[in-house]
Design a protein around this motif. Structure first.
Motif, short mmCIF file in Angstrom:
data_model
loop_
_atom_site.label_atom_id
_atom_site.label_comp_id
_atom_site.label_asym_id
_atom_site.label_seq_id
_atom_site.Cartn_x
_atom_site.Cartn_y
_atom_site.Cartn_z
N LEU A 74 33.73 6.18 38.06
CA LEU A 74 35.13 5.81 37.84
C LEU A 74 36.00 7.01 38.17
O LEU A 74 35.53 8.16 38.12
N GLY A 75 37.24 6.75 38.45
CA GLY A 75 38.22 7.81 38.65
C GLY A 75 39.28 7.71 37.58
O GLY A 75 39.16 6.96 36.61
N CYS A 76 40.34 8.46 37.78
CA CYS A 76 41.46 8.45 36.85
C CYS A 76 42.30 7.18 37.05
O CYS A 76 42.32 6.60 38.13
N GLU A 77 43.01 6.79 36.04
CA GLU A 77 43.89 5.63 36.16
C GLU A 77 44.98 5.85 37.19
O GLU A 77 45.55 4.91 37.70
N CYS A 78 45.23 7.11 37.58
CA CYS A 78 46.25 7.41 38.59
C CYS A 78 45.76 7.14 40.01
O CYS A 78 46.55 7.14 40.95
N GLY A 79 44.46 6.92 40.18
CA GLY A 79 43.90 6.65 41.49
C GLY A 79 43.12 7.81 42.10
O GLY A 79 42.43 7.65 43.09
N GLU A 80 43.20 8.98 41.52
CA GLU A 80 42.52 10.18 42.02
C GLU A 80 41.21 10.35 41.27
O GLU A 80 41.21 10.54 40.05
#
Length: 151
Positions: A81-87
């Protein structure tokens, strides 16, 4: 030994207008599983901090390689998974992916920006290798098809 079911949601993210990959373990989004674990363990920040991986932003390589652990990025760990910001590098959920003839195992979960956090009670998740490979191959086809479509 019991195994988990694996599926991937490959869906458009409305806020960013991109496609993201979110694994489902036993029918539950991995983002929900980790949110529940971290919140229950009193970790802060927790809840709503993870998002899916966005193949269009990063060169993960073929999904088959990525989710077999062959494109591990951090000390032999692979971002799931990544960050909720997309990064993905901002706030990733990493795990070691181990494949045998019969099983694929996700274990040794880590949040590298909070090394003191203990994820030893999260997972491991065990998947039947044949079903796992099928789910990853299907995801690979979906990602490849979306990348070949004109904007």
């Amino acid at each position: 030994m019991a195994t988990n079911d694996l599926q991937f949601d490959y869906r458009r993210r409305g806020d960013l207008g991109v496609l993201e990959v979110v694994p489902r373990v036993g029918g539950v989004l991995l983002t929900e599983l980790i949110d529940e674990f971290e919140t229950g363990a009193g970790m802060r920040p927790a809840g709503g901090v993870y998002g899916g991986l966005i193949p269009g932003y990063f060169r993960f390589g073929p999904m088959e390689d990525h989710f077999q652990g062959r494109s591990a990025r951090e000390r032999g760990l692979t971002p799931l998974l990544g960050c909720e910001c997309g990064e993905w590098g901002c706030w990733p959920l990493l795990a070691r992916i181990t494949a045998t003839d019969d099983l694929v195992i996700w274990e040794a979960f880590e949040q590298p920006h909070r090394p003191a956090r203990d994820y030893s009670a999260f997972g491991p998740f065990r998947f039947d290798r044949r079903h796992y490979d099928h789910a990853v191959e299907k995801l690979g086809r979906e990602v490849a098809a979306s990348e070949s479509r004109p904007c």
